[in-house]
Design a protein around this motif. Structure first.
Motif, PDB file in Angstrom:
ATOM      1  N   ALA A 137       0.829  -1.200   0.000  1.00 50.22           N
ATOM      2  CA  ALA A 137       0.000   0.000   0.000  1.00 50.22           C
ATOM      3  C   ALA A 137       0.867   1.255   0.000  1.00 50.22           C
TER       4      ALA A 137
ATOM      5  N   ALA B   9       2.100   1.703  -3.543  1.00 47.60           N
ATOM      6  CA  ALA B   9       1.042   2.193  -4.423  1.00 47.60           C
ATOM      7  C   ALA B   9       0.760   3.672  -4.178  1.00 47.60           C
ATOM      8  N   ALA B  10       0.750   4.076  -2.913  1.00 44.92           N
ATOM      9  CA  ALA B  10       0.511   5.478  -2.596  1.00 44.92           C
ATOM     10  C   ALA B  10       1.669   6.355  -3.061  1.00 44.92           C
TER      11      ALA B  10
ATOM     12  N   SER C 292      -6.778   4.261   1.455  1.00 46.13           N
ATOM     13  CA  SER C 292      -7.524   3.807   0.279  1.00 46.13           C
ATOM     14  C   SER C 292      -6.796   2.667  -0.419  1.00 46.13           C
ATOM     15  N   GLU C 293      -5.458   2.691  -0.398  1.00 49.05           N
ATOM     16  CA  GLU C 293      -4.690   1.620  -1.030  1.00 49.05           C
ATOM     17  C   GLU C 293      -4.794   0.327  -0.236  1.00 49.05           C
TER      18      GLU C 293
ATOM     19  N   ARG D 261      -8.029  -1.172  -1.376  1.00 47.99           N
ATOM     20  CA  ARG D 261      -7.944  -1.711  -2.736  1.00 47.99           C
ATOM     21  C   ARG D 261      -7.143  -3.007  -2.771  1.00 47.99           C
ATOM     22  N   LEU D 262      -5.984  -3.016  -2.138  1.00 47.25           N
ATOM     23  CA  LEU D 262      -5.133  -4.202  -2.169  1.00 47.25           C
ATOM     24  C   LEU D 262      -5.685  -5.331  -1.307  1.00 47.25           C
TER      25      LEU D 262
END
Length: 497
Positions: free
Chosen positions: A465, A468-469, A485-486, A489-490
């Motif tokens: 995460a 990704a961020a 939010s990541e 999602r993950l």
């Protein structure tokens, strides 16, 4: 548990001996290594016309001589650099050096620095380095690092202990490290990650038969494994199926820590999240994350205030913003006395260091190197010199699962092979990231994963995460809240909608 195997030096030497016996000629392995190194040069630096190959006295130096011969025969301007005391010593290295000289190769003394080159190849020590370098070697290492051109390290950057990752002061900082035969655990975690550059592996033809019976020292896990590690949900599931997490902490001035832990637990899929914290933080928690359920805990009544909360919990996340005064100590003792699985972080680790006790294999400790040092009665630099040994020492001392945070986070547990988290970035070095990790791990523990699997999946989910961020606007300035939010999602990797 899948993942790429990592090995210690003893295993690498055993594989090397097996392959040499199977092939009937140990020189074939050196020939393959040198050819693989030359192919890497062609792939990565096809325009490098001037190549300086720094060779040591052993077989790693022999690999460098083979590469140098291939480059010379291809028309490149090649020079081998070596110290006077580094004339080839092994039979294989002498043979490789002789072949290089036979085709017109040139060898120069390295004490005066390096010749002008487009590429430097480090073939000094390989897996044979386990000591502080001599003054002449240190000077040569500094020259490699100061050359101002790309550096290819063969097998191991010189000045790095391939077993534990300990670094000499002037260890080579490679742009690419081409490992031979097997991946070494000492190149996978800690400060060494700034020295290996890009990892490549040339297995030189290792077979499954060669690997048979060779122990694995650790496993390296990347984000692609997340779908296989995370628990999946049945279509008819309800909140009670996914764990009730109690987050305890947030002394005055540190309320944000426990709020972030609680939100992270929710984003990682916890069914219910309670928060035991100071009364002063209840309003902020409700405003930030009304889905969490706050419980005010005043000084002096921790046992009474937390009785129902700990009794109903499937797992307790203990420590974010806890503090070390009487209020924090009260929460600490209640949590440890609850008999519930724990995820222990931050000041709860510092309180544990001041009064060590066995916690059991259902509990998870998540120290950074400084906290690990306090738990072990040593210093952070000692922890970082051998992170694998430090993590295992913590497991032995507290009989618990350990997540040793940092670059290449380690997960260690009783009777388990250590796991290296192959994700994460420097932007995550900011206050509050550990609080998020605590919430994530607690959530996965509450969803039914074992302690070691929750620690592993949680550390990998958290690191992925963060990556990704960071991919959005870069790592510097990344905040723990950017991961939320990541995480969601993950966490849904592989889930059907």
């Amino acid at each position: 548990m899948s993942g790429a195997p990592l090995h210690d030096v003893e295993a690498v030497r055993a594989i090397e001996a097996r392959m040499a016996a199977r092939l009937g000629d140990a020189g074939l392995l050196m020939a393959r290594a040198g050819q693989a190194a030359w192919q890497t040069v062609l792939d990565r630096w096809p325009a490098a016309l001037r190549i300086a190959v720094v060779c040591g006295p052993g077989n790693n130096g022999g690999d460098g001589y083979v590469l140098a011969r291939h480059a010379l025969e291809a028309g490149r301007d090649v020079v081998v650099v070596r110290l006077e005391e580094h004339a080839p010593r092994s039979e294989l290295a002498r043979h490789a050096a002789g072949q290089f000289l036979a085709v017109g190769g040139r060898v120069v003394e390295g004490s005066g620095g390096l010749p002008t080159a487009d590429l430097v190849v480090d073939a000094l020590f390989g897996i044979g380095f386990a000591r502080e370098p001599s003054a002449d070697v240190a000077t040569l290492l500094r020259a490699i690092n100061g050359a101002g051109v790309p550096v290819l390290a063969l097998d191991v950057p010189s000045g790095v202990d391939a077993d534990c990752g300990a670094l000499a002061a002037d260890a080579v900082r490679a742009d690419v490290t081409l490992e031979f035969l097997l991946r070494k655990r000492g190149l996978a975690t800690g400060a060494v990650l700034d020295h290996v550059g890009e990892y490549l592996l040339a297995d030189l033809g290792v077979t499954e038969a060669d690997r048979e019976g060779i122990p694995i020292a650790a496993k390296w896990l990347d984000a692609g494994l997340l779908p296989a590690l995370l628990p999946h949900r049945a279509r008819d599931s309800h909140k009670g199926h996914h764990g009730r997490v109690s987050c305890l902490g947030g002394d005055l001035g540190h309320g944000g820590a426990i709020i972030m832990a609680a939100e992270a637990a929710l984003r990682a899929g916890a069914g219910l999240v309670d928060v035991g914290t100071r009364a002063e933080h209840v309003a902020a928690l409700l405003a930030r994350r009304p889905e969490a359920m706050p419980h005010a805990v005043n000084a002096g009544d921790a046992a009474m205030a937390l009785a129902d909360l700990t009794r109903s919990a499937d797992v307790i996340a203990l420590g974010p913003g806890l503090g070390r005064d009487a209020w924090g100590q009260g929460l600490f003792e209640v949590a440890l006395g609850s008999g519930k699985p724990l995820v222990v972080d931050a000041d709860a680790l510092n309180l544990l260091a001041s009064a060590p006790r066995s916690l059991g294999a259902e509990c998870i400790l998540t120290p950074h190197p400084g906290e690990a040092a306090r738990l072990l009665g040593t210093d952070a630099s000692s922890v970082q010199r051998d992170r694998f040994a430090a993590a295992q020492a913590l497991v032995q001392r507290f009989s618990a699962v350990v997540v040793l945070k940092g670059a290449g986070t380690l997960v260690a547990a009783p009777n388990e092979v250590s796991r290296v988290i192959g994700a994460g970035n420097p932007g995550m070095a900011v206050g509050g990231m550990g609080d998020v990790l605590t919430g994530v791990i607690a959530a996965l523990r509450g969803q039914g994963l074992s302690a070691v699997d929750a620690a592993t999946a949680g550390a990998l989910l958290h690191a992925a995460a963060g990556d990704a961020a960071a991919a959005v606007d870069g790592p510097i300035g990344l905040l723990p809240g950017d991961l939320m939010s990541e995480l969601r999602r993950l966490r849904n990797a592989g889930e059907e909608v």
